[in-house]
Design a protein around this motif. Structure first.
Motif, PDB file in Angstrom:
ATOM      1  N   SER A 236      -5.838  20.274  24.522  1.00 33.22           N
ATOM      2  CA  SER A 236      -5.885  21.712  24.803  1.00 33.22           C
ATOM      3  C   SER A 236      -6.761  22.034  26.006  1.00 33.22           C
ATOM      4  O   SER A 236      -6.646  23.115  26.581  1.00 33.22           O
ATOM      5  N   SER A 237      -7.675  21.105  26.398  1.00 34.10           N
ATOM      6  CA  SER A 237      -8.574  21.344  27.533  1.00 34.10           C
ATOM      7  C   SER A 237      -8.128  20.592  28.775  1.00 34.10           C
ATOM      8  O   SER A 237      -8.817  20.644  29.793  1.00 34.10           O
ATOM      9  N   LEU A 238      -7.008  19.913  28.719  1.00 28.90           N
ATOM     10  CA  LEU A 238      -6.589  19.045  29.813  1.00 28.90           C
ATOM     11  C   LEU A 238      -5.699  19.795  30.806  1.00 28.90           C
ATOM     12  O   LEU A 238      -4.605  20.224  30.453  1.00 28.90           O
ATOM     13  N   PRO A 239      -6.166  19.971  32.058  1.00 28.98           N
ATOM     14  CA  PRO A 239      -5.314  20.622  33.070  1.00 28.98           C
ATOM     15  C   PRO A 239      -4.073  19.784  33.352  1.00 28.98           C
ATOM     16  O   PRO A 239      -4.050  18.558  33.108  1.00 28.98           O
ATOM     17  N   GLY A 240      -3.054  20.422  33.884  1.00 28.80           N
ATOM     18  CA  GLY A 240      -1.809  19.723  34.158  1.00 28.80           C
ATOM     19  C   GLY A 240      -1.922  18.635  35.212  1.00 28.80           C
ATOM     20  O   GLY A 240      -1.092  17.719  35.249  1.00 28.80           O
ATOM     21  N   ASN A 241      -2.959  18.718  36.079  1.00 27.31           N
ATOM     22  CA  ASN A 241      -3.081  17.728  37.157  1.00 27.31           C
ATOM     23  C   ASN A 241      -3.956  16.526  36.772  1.00 27.31           C
ATOM     24  O   ASN A 241      -4.314  15.718  37.625  1.00 27.31           O
ATOM     25  N   ILE A 242      -4.319  16.417  35.485  1.00 25.30           N
ATOM     26  CA  ILE A 242      -5.124  15.289  35.020  1.00 25.30           C
ATOM     27  C   ILE A 242      -4.313  14.486  34.007  1.00 25.30           C
ATOM     28  O   ILE A 242      -3.771  15.029  33.041  1.00 25.30           O
ATOM     29  N   MET A 277     -13.165  16.591  38.056  1.00 22.93           N
ATOM     30  CA  MET A 277     -11.901  16.356  38.771  1.00 22.93           C
ATOM     31  C   MET A 277     -11.169  17.669  39.031  1.00 22.93           C
ATOM     32  O   MET A 277     -10.083  17.905  38.489  1.00 22.93           O
ATOM     33  N   PRO A 278     -11.748  18.566  39.832  1.00 23.73           N
ATOM     34  CA  PRO A 278     -11.077  19.860  40.087  1.00 23.73           C
ATOM     35  C   PRO A 278      -9.727  19.700  40.774  1.00 23.73           C
ATOM     36  O   PRO A 278      -8.860  20.565  40.647  1.00 23.73           O
ATOM     37  N   ASP A 279      -9.553  18.587  41.495  1.00 24.48           N
ATOM     38  CA  ASP A 279      -8.287  18.356  42.194  1.00 24.48           C
ATOM     39  C   ASP A 279      -7.368  17.417  41.424  1.00 24.48           C
ATOM     40  O   ASP A 279      -6.347  16.969  41.953  1.00 24.48           O
ATOM     41  N   GLY A 280      -7.731  17.119  40.181  1.00 25.94           N
ATOM     42  CA  GLY A 280      -6.887  16.270  39.361  1.00 25.94           C
ATOM     43  C   GLY A 280      -7.227  14.797  39.502  1.00 25.94           C
ATOM     44  O   GLY A 280      -8.102  14.393  40.272  1.00 25.94           O
ATOM     45  N   GLY A 281      -6.519  13.971  38.724  1.00 27.62           N
ATOM     46  CA  GLY A 281      -6.761  12.532  38.753  1.00 27.62           C
ATOM     47  C   GLY A 281      -6.481  11.920  37.391  1.00 27.62           C
ATOM     48  O   GLY A 281      -5.808  12.525  36.547  1.00 27.62           O
ATOM     49  N   ARG A 282      -7.021  10.751  37.172  1.00 33.41           N
ATOM     50  CA  ARG A 282      -6.785   9.984  35.951  1.00 33.41           C
ATOM     51  C   ARG A 282      -8.081   9.879  35.154  1.00 33.41           C
ATOM     52  O   ARG A 282      -9.119   9.488  35.687  1.00 33.41           O
ATOM     53  N   LEU A 283      -8.012  10.244  33.890  1.00 32.09           N
ATOM     54  CA  LEU A 283      -9.136  10.093  32.974  1.00 32.09           C
ATOM     55  C   LEU A 283      -8.791   8.984  31.992  1.00 32.09           C
ATOM     56  O   LEU A 283      -7.807   9.076  31.268  1.00 32.09           O
ATOM     57  N   SER A 284      -9.607   7.925  31.969  1.00 33.99           N
ATOM     58  CA  SER A 284      -9.322   6.763  31.136  1.00 33.99           C
ATOM     59  C   SER A 284     -10.402   6.566  30.082  1.00 33.99           C
ATOM     60  O   SER A 284     -11.597   6.610  30.405  1.00 33.99           O
ATOM     61  N   LEU A 285      -9.978   6.371  28.842  1.00 33.62           N
ATOM     62  CA  LEU A 285     -10.863   5.949  27.761  1.00 33.62           C
ATOM     63  C   LEU A 285     -10.347   4.600  27.280  1.00 33.62           C
ATOM     64  O   LEU A 285      -9.216   4.505  26.775  1.00 33.62           O
ATOM     65  N   VAL A 286     -11.147   3.568  27.465  1.00 33.30           N
ATOM     66  CA  VAL A 286     -10.732   2.201  27.159  1.00 33.30           C
ATOM     67  C   VAL A 286     -11.739   1.572  26.206  1.00 33.30           C
ATOM     68  O   VAL A 286     -12.950   1.700  26.403  1.00 33.30           O
ATOM     69  N   ALA A 287     -11.243   0.898  25.173  1.00 31.37           N
ATOM     70  CA  ALA A 287     -12.095   0.163  24.239  1.00 31.37           C
ATOM     71  C   ALA A 287     -11.644  -1.293  24.223  1.00 31.37           C
ATOM     72  O   ALA A 287     -10.455  -1.577  24.035  1.00 31.37           O
ATOM     73  N   GLU A 288     -12.603  -2.212  24.403  1.00 34.63           N
ATOM     74  CA  GLU A 288     -12.263  -3.634  24.427  1.00 34.63           C
ATOM     75  C   GLU A 288     -13.468  -4.467  24.015  1.00 34.63           C
ATOM     76  O   GLU A 288     -14.605  -3.994  24.019  1.00 34.63           O
ATOM     77  N   CYS A 299     -17.076  -2.575  24.018  1.00 38.16           N
ATOM     78  CA  CYS A 299     -17.323  -1.784  25.232  1.00 38.16           C
ATOM     79  C   CYS A 299     -16.336  -0.623  25.278  1.00 38.16           C
ATOM     80  O   CYS A 299     -15.117  -0.832  25.210  1.00 38.16           O
ATOM     81  N   ILE A 300     -16.859   0.590  25.362  1.00 38.97           N
ATOM     82  CA  ILE A 300     -16.025   1.789  25.547  1.00 38.97           C
ATOM     83  C   ILE A 300     -16.305   2.329  26.941  1.00 38.97           C
ATOM     84  O   ILE A 300     -17.455   2.638  27.281  1.00 38.97           O
ATOM     85  N   ARG A 301     -15.265   2.434  27.746  1.00 31.49           N
ATOM     86  CA  ARG A 301     -15.399   2.964  29.115  1.00 31.49           C
ATOM     87  C   ARG A 301     -14.762   4.343  29.195  1.00 31.49           C
ATOM     88  O   ARG A 301     -13.641   4.541  28.730  1.00 31.49           O
ATOM     89  N   VAL A 302     -15.493   5.273  29.786  1.00 30.41           N
ATOM     90  CA  VAL A 302     -14.954   6.608  30.086  1.00 30.41           C
ATOM     91  C   VAL A 302     -15.014   6.754  31.600  1.00 30.41           C
ATOM     92  O   VAL A 302     -16.097   6.886  32.178  1.00 30.41           O
ATOM     93  N   GLN A 303     -13.859   6.710  32.248  1.00 28.27           N
ATOM     94  CA  GLN A 303     -13.809   6.624  33.708  1.00 28.27           C
ATOM     95  C   GLN A 303     -12.957   7.747  34.282  1.00 28.27           C
ATOM     96  O   GLN A 303     -11.887   8.067  33.750  1.00 28.27           O
ATOM     97  N   ASP A 304     -13.439   8.336  35.368  1.00 27.28           N
ATOM     98  CA  ASP A 304     -12.684   9.407  36.033  1.00 27.28           C
ATOM     99  C   ASP A 304     -12.529   9.091  37.513  1.00 27.28           C
ATOM    100  O   ASP A 304     -13.160   8.162  38.037  1.00 27.28           O
ATOM    101  N   GLN A 305     -11.707   9.872  38.192  1.00 28.60           N
ATOM    102  CA  GLN A 305     -11.500   9.758  39.635  1.00 28.60           C
ATOM    103  C   GLN A 305     -11.989  11.026  40.320  1.00 28.60           C
ATOM    104  O   GLN A 305     -11.351  11.544  41.232  1.00 28.60           O
ATOM    105  N   GLY A 306     -13.153  11.510  39.871  1.00 31.96           N
ATOM    106  CA  GLY A 306     -13.662  12.793  40.333  1.00 31.96           C
ATOM    107  C   GLY A 306     -14.564  12.709  41.545  1.00 31.96           C
ATOM    108  O   GLY A 306     -14.506  11.764  42.339  1.00 31.96           O
ATOM    109  N   ILE A 307     -15.445  13.702  41.650  1.00 27.42           N
ATOM    110  CA  ILE A 307     -16.257  13.870  42.857  1.00 27.42           C
ATOM    111  C   ILE A 307     -17.415  12.880  42.920  1.00 27.42           C
ATOM    112  O   ILE A 307     -18.002  12.668  43.977  1.00 27.42           O
ATOM    113  N   GLY A 308     -17.769  12.264  41.795  1.00 32.03           N
ATOM    114  CA  GLY A 308     -18.842  11.282  41.790  1.00 32.03           C
ATOM    115  C   GLY A 308     -20.224  11.918  41.864  1.00 32.03           C
ATOM    116  O   GLY A 308     -20.373  13.142  41.922  1.00 32.03           O
TER     117      GLY A 308
END
Length: 506
Positions: A236-242, A277-288, A299-308
């Motif tokens: 419900s909080s995820l913009p269409g460009n993410i 990520m105001p301009d969109g991108g990929r949000l990844s949640l990975v568990a391994e 290890c749980i990784r929460v990774q974005d392609q945002g402004i850093g």
């Protein structure tokens, strides 16, 4: 002395002064008094606006009148951009009427230039008062936020109850459809309806468990289910460009901890990533699984392609009350760190400006979850006309249960509350089994069964329970009646199986 009271630390002081000599005297006065200060000086509208756009002072000291610029203009500019920063007039031309006007305009104090002895203590007092006021406003804002969350919790509890009742037919009706049709298209449609019902119930349960909090201080948390719940809450909080990517490398991986707290950590990190990520991108949640010097860990990784983030932000990221958001509290990541460390884990972050951010959570692994057994649905024996009394105050569920059990070969009596059930018993005698919801009004489930036992009933009782809310939490367990518990939300095949087992025909 200005240093009495709470330590002020380094102060950033803006001097609005056209005379370099007067400004130097003011600086010397404060440094000699023991204040740790850095100074910037401006003497025009444009200079002041440009400086305030890139630099936030702790206090402003201003002359009253300057060529082409006035202290009143400086005060108005400050209140437009930094309304909480204190402002003190320091002037050699300030009479009593002018001083009163200055305070009326919003200045915090005034100092006469040829009587500057009071300046250091006035600066210290104004800064402390401004900080106290900012802290008071922050606390008020947190209280308001807490009150809103409390209201949200009450609304969520009520809405989840109503939504579960609305979704209940989506779990019951598909089984009835399958039992009445061999048409593969109809069966596939029933499967789609059942899957929608299950997902709807899972979303409601995830929302409610997050608001209420887990009742267990520690439990086995299956990563696959945790990620599914987080994914549903994020949609419900995820913009269409993410693009949200969830990846659990081993579906059997589990961790020991408080479910709601770990869910809170992942939601907090994910929502921060979405905002980055105001301009969109990929949000990844990975568990391994990963190999460390302490052995294999999760290890749980929460990774974005945002402004850093830059190095300065990274250094202060887990400091209390540090935030880069206009409406942030600076407590979210602090809470995440506390929760992860309470699980004997660690949290780290790597980030580069313009390239994104990655949070890494290292947690102890729990024993793997057993593989689920796969097989055909067992055939449940049909009824042979046994009489069943169903007591439920939710009209839709009562009707569905009645129709479903009748189609299975049972004879039904339906009652919406305990009093109606007692009238049925007096008019038509005892049933072969009773199915009663734990939350019926007028008479509780325990009271109803106790009354029935007193009237001679010795058959089985099937009690519907919800979310581990025990039907007989008050200790009123009727003696001599075999009680079978059926958790909600209901699945019709499970209902048929429990009824058959209770009657001894399963």
């Amino acid at each position: 002395m200005p240093n009495k009271g709470t330590p002020l630390g380094p102060l950033r002081i803006l001097l609005v002064e056209d005379s370099a000599e007067d400004a130097e005297l003011l600086c010397d006065q404060m440094l000699e008094a023991g204040l740790e200060c850095s100074f910037e000086r401006v003497d025009s509208d444009a200079e002041m606006r440009a400086l305030l756009a890139r630099w936030a002072p702790d206090i402003v000291l201003s002359d009253l009148s300057m060529p082409g610029f006035s202290g009143y203009q400086a005060l108005r500019i400050l209140r437009e951009t930094h309304p909480q920063v204190p402002f003190i007039f320091v002037s050699g031309t300030m009479g009593e009427e002018t001083a009163v006007q200055a305070l009326h305009e919003g200045a915090n104090d005034y100092i006469i230039k040829h009587q500057p002895a009071r300046l250091p203590s006035a600066v210290a007092r104004a800064v402390r008062e401004a900080r106290r006021e900012m802290e008071r406003l922050r606390v008020e804002d947190e209280l308001m936020r807490a009150q809103r969350l409390e209201s949200l919790a009450l609304l969520a509890a009520g809405l989840s109850h109503d939504l579960r009742n609305i979704l209940q037919p989506l779990l019951i009706v598909p089984d009835l459809i399958r039992d009445r049709s061999d048409d593969p298209k109809v069966v596939r449609l029933a499967d789609v309806i059942a899957e929608c019902g299950r997902r709807g119930h899972e979303m409601v349960e995830s929302m409610l468990s997050f608001v209420r909090g887990s009742r267990l201080p520690s439990e086995r948390i299956v990563l696959q289910r945790l990620f599914q719940a987080v994914g549903m809450l994020l949609k419900s909080s995820l913009p269409g460009n993410i693009d949200l990517h969830l990846d659990v490398r081993d579906e059997r991986m589990a961790v020991e901890g408080n479910y709601t707290e770990l869910q809170q950590v992942l939601l907090n990190l994910a929502l921060n990533a979405i905002q980055a990520m105001p301009d969109g991108g990929r949000l990844s949640l990975v568990a391994e699984r990963v190999a460390t010097t302490d052995g294999e860990r999760l290890c749980i990784r929460v990774q974005d392609q945002g402004i850093g983030m830059d190095e300065t932000t990274l250094e202060r990221l887990f400091s209390p009350f540090f935030t880069t958001k206009a409406s942030g509290t600076g407590l979210g990541l602090v809470s995440c760190k506390r929760i992860v460390e309470s699980l004997d884990g660690t949290i780290s972050v790597s980030s580069r400006l313009g390239e994104g951010t990655c949070f890494n959570l290292l947690l102890p692994l729990h024993g793997a979850v057993a593989e689920p057994e796969v097989g055909d649905r067992p055939v449940v024996p049909a009824g042979r006309g046994q009489r069943i009394l169903v007591v439920d105050d939710e009209a839709t569920r009562l009707s569905l249960l009645g129709n479903a059990l009748a189609s299975q070969g049972y004879r039904l009596r339906l009652a919406a509350d305990g009093a109606a059930a007692m009238r049925h018993l007096q008019e038509a005698g005892m049933p072969d089994a009773v199915l009663v919801d734990s939350g019926i009004p007028l008479l509780s489930a325990g009271q109803l069964l106790t009354e029935m036992y007193g009237m001679g009933y010795r058959g089985p009782a099937i009690v519907l329970e919800e979310n581990r809310n025990e039907a007989f939490a008050d200790g009123m367990v009727p003696a001599g009646i075999s009680v079978h518990v059926l958790p909600r939300p209901l699945e019709m095949q499970r209902v048929f199986r429990v009824v058959a087992d209770a009657l001894g025909t399963g």
